[in-house]
Design an enzyme around this catalytic site. Structure first.
Site, PDB file in Angstrom:
ATOM      1  N   ASP A  85      -7.254  -1.895   3.920  1.00  0.00           N
ATOM      2  CA  ASP A  85      -6.259  -2.900   3.551  1.00  0.00           C
ATOM      3  C   ASP A  85      -6.548  -4.261   4.172  1.00  0.00           C
ATOM      4  OD1 ASP A  85      -4.667  -1.093   2.073  1.00  0.00           O
ATOM      5  OD2 ASP A  85      -3.772  -0.343   3.921  1.00  0.00           O
ATOM      6  N   ASP A 137      -1.856  -0.610   6.127  1.00  0.00           N
ATOM      7  CA  ASP A 137      -2.071  -0.074   7.477  1.00  0.00           C
ATOM      8  C   ASP A 137      -3.503   0.344   7.756  1.00  0.00           C
ATOM      9  OD1 ASP A 137      -2.171   2.274   5.906  1.00  0.00           O
ATOM     10  OD2 ASP A 137      -1.527   3.473   7.625  1.00  0.00           O
ATOM     11  N   ASP A 187       0.859  -1.173   0.000  1.00  0.00           N
ATOM     12  CA  ASP A 187       0.000   0.000   0.000  1.00  0.00           C
ATOM     13  C   ASP A 187       0.906   1.237   0.000  1.00  0.00           C
ATOM     14  OD1 ASP A 187      -2.380   1.594   0.338  1.00  0.00           O
ATOM     15  OD2 ASP A 187      -1.804   1.812   2.431  1.00  0.00           O
TER      16      ASP A 187
END
Length: 620
Positions: A510, A506, A310
């Site tokens: 996600d 995080d 990410d």
């Protein structure tokens, strides 16, 4: 049975086996051969009985372990008149089980230290009085006093001018951290300086340290896929052992040869070395601020070949930062920042807080603003240092101060936030805000390549032009932008064609992708609780590069486990062949196998001393 009860039982069986062996040897030396044989058998029976009970319980669970070979070897040795060999096998088996228990306990030492540091009480300031309260009585908003040497009980923020904290138990960072007023505090850090006050942000049960404790307990209860594989292989190994023992008996007509084969085949190093090495790897990774939730995830992590990242909060800090100050003609940069930060002291907007933090980092002492008025989504206006001032969008500042259109700054990068600043009746300049790459991101990606990760992919919900601008020069293999949570899951699944996939994230968005990956890695220091729950690995420090030593440790621990098991099995098979040919008596085979088992466990413990190429915690 509890861990302590099991350890006591193993210790008792080992004591009986050793006493029987030594007493028998003493009687044999005194010429009492009959008594010696009886004493050796007496030392074997309790161990054999305990082993039979374990086998029965395993069979009820549908498991057939390699302990069957140990039971057969002791029984056969007693039946065919080799009580000394049976006694040596009993000592070997009981000693191996106890040594395995001791080794795993030592390997878990670093994680157990986390549990032992959990505070039981905290000092709460209320009405000018300090009271000691239990952790479950702490409520958000409570003012707590953290004295020197105490562990921070709950997450919160520092409400004293200065805090000096030892975060090594959480992050592996060797040097204490110096924090200023308003800084975020994580439970589990220890006060290494003078007493300070803090404001609790959440209850103890929801704080960082409580979550870490739960993850540690889950990690300790795990069983690795390799260990389960050993159980599945046990029938095949048992069959080979029985065939070889039967062939030796049939070829020679001597049942003692079969006994020698059975003796040297037990217990298989696979069931001893693999768990010890992997649990030692868990402990070592925790030292580097990488909490792996079990031996299974550690093994999967060691096999990872694709990393999906990410962007926000992972490759980037996830919080806006000032990347440039563009002052108007005749205006100093510090003047632009001072006015913007002075007004933004009265705003809770993330951009405003980032501006104030930047001014404090430069050592600026900010006067208090007056007559503040905040227009949501536009900016803040008021009086600062005796004059009218405004900070926010260009149109808002121009309108608040009665100015004409303010000139846009040249060359702003895609995704940047532009903050106009005006004061004393004039336009002062622009602050350019962005969420830049974390320091060392390029070195992190290069380190992943060296560690065996063949493909690195960015998966983000941001616009493609923003993601491309931020990650330019990183050498990523693919970039997927504008993704929704379910599209991130599809990205993870599609990448599996290149090998086992690790996913790092995080946020709450996600969590589905973390759960879908072969190994989900969560940024645990500031990440969402949902992502930490869904992940297999949690980085306890807000640095994605901590994944690198964790990955290197996982690969090395798995290699040590395979090496120990492979060498041990190979030596056992060679010994079985020699015994089948008549080259080893049962007693000699038993002693040789004990040496092999001890050697492979000691070799597995080398995982406790792994030093990853990326260096010690905090090293750059």
């Amino acid at each position: 049975m509890s861990g302590n009860g099991r350890d006591l039982g193993r210790r008792g069986l080992l004591g009986l086996a050793v006493c029987g062996l030594l007493a028998g040897l003493g009687a044999y030396g005194a010429g009492q051969e009959g008594l010696a044989r009886g004493l050796w058998a007496a030392g074997v029976v309790p161990v054999l009985a305990g082993l039979v009970v374990e086998i029965v319980l395993s069979l009820r669970r549908g498991e057939v372990g390699l302990d069957v070979v140990a039971a057969l070897s002791m029984s056969a040795a007693l039946i065919f008149g080799e009580p000394l060999a049976a006694a040596v096998v009993a000592v070997m088996y009981a000693g191996g089980a106890f040594l395995e228990s001791y080794a795993e306990g030592r390997a878990r030492g670093a994680m157990r230290a986390l549990l032992e540091r959990v505070p039981r009480e905290a000092g709460r300031l209320r009405g000018g009085v300090l009271e000691e309260i239990a952790l479950d009585q702490i409520a958000p908003g409570d003012r707590l006093l953290v004295r020197q040497g105490e562990v921070v009980a709950v997450d919160g923020r520092l409400d004293s001018a200065l805090g000096f904290l030892d975060t090594s138990a959480l992050t592996g960072e060797a040097m204490p951290v110096r924090l200023g007023r308003g800084a975020d505090l994580l439970s589990g850090a220890m006060n290494a300086g003078d007493a300070f006050e803090m404001i609790a942000a959440r209850p103890a049960a929801e704080s960082t340290y409580a979550g870490i404790v739960r993850l540690v307990e889950a990690a300790q209860a795990s069983k690795a896929p390799m260990a389960r594989l050993a159980d599945r292989w046990s029938m095949g190994f048992l069959a080979v052992t029985l065939v070889l023992a039967g062939a030796a008996w049939a070829a020679s007509g001597d049942p003692v040869r079969a006994v020698a084969v059975l003796v040297i085949a037990t217990p298989c190093p696979l069931i001893l070395a693999v768990p010890v090495a992997l649990v030692a790897g868990l402990s070592r990774a925790a030292h580097y601020g990488v909490l792996i939730k079990g031996a299974g995830p550690l093994e999967a992590m060691a096999r990872g070949r694709v990393l999906v990242l990410d962007k926000t909060g992972t490759l980037t800090d996830g919080r806006p930062q000032i990347v440039a100050i563009v002052p108007a003609a005749g205006v100093a940069e510090d003047a632009v920042l001072r006015v913007a930060a002075g007004l933004d002291q009265g705003s809770k907007h993330p951009v405003a807080q980032a501006i104030v933090a930047a001014a404090q980092a430069r050592g600026m002492v900010l006067a208090l603003p007056e007559g503040l008025a905040e227009a949501p989504g536009e900016g803040v206006s008021g009086r600062f240092e005796g004059g009218a001032a405004a900070v926010g969008g260009g149109a808002f500042v121009a309108r608040a101060l009665g100015l004409g259109a303010v000139p846009a700054p040249p060359g702003a990068a895609p995704g940047a936030v532009l903050v106009a600043v005006g004061g004393a009746g004039r336009f002062l300049g622009w602050l350019v805000m962005a969420d830049p790459l974390r320091a060392g991101a390029a070195d992190f990606v290069a380190g992943l390549r060296r560690a065996g990760v063949g493909r690195v992919v960015l998966a983000t919900g941001d616009r493609a032009e923003v993601a491309e601008e931020v990650t330019r020069g990183l050498g990523l293999d693919a970039l997927r932008a504008g993704l929704s949570p379910d599209q991130k899951v599809l990205t993870v699944l599609s990448e599996r064609k290149f090998g086992p996939v690790m996913m790092v994230g995080d946020g709450v968005n996600d969590a589905p992708a973390l759960a879908a990956a072969d190994v989900g890695v969560a940024m645990g220091a500031r990440g969402a609780a949902a992502s930490a729950e869904a992940a297999d690995v949690v980085l306890l420090v807000d640095r994605v590069d901590r994944l690198l030593p964790g990955l290197e440790i996982a690969r090395r621990a798995r290699a040590i486990a395979l090496q120990s098991a492979g060498v041990g099995i190979g030596l056992s098979v060679i010994g079985m062949g020699v015994a089948a040919a008549g080259g080893l008596a049962p007693v000699e085979g038993a002693i040789l196998q004990e040496v092999i088992d001890v050697a492979v466990i000691l070799n597995a413990l080398r995982a406790l001393r792994i030093v990853p190429p990326s260096g010690e915690p905090g090293g750059d």
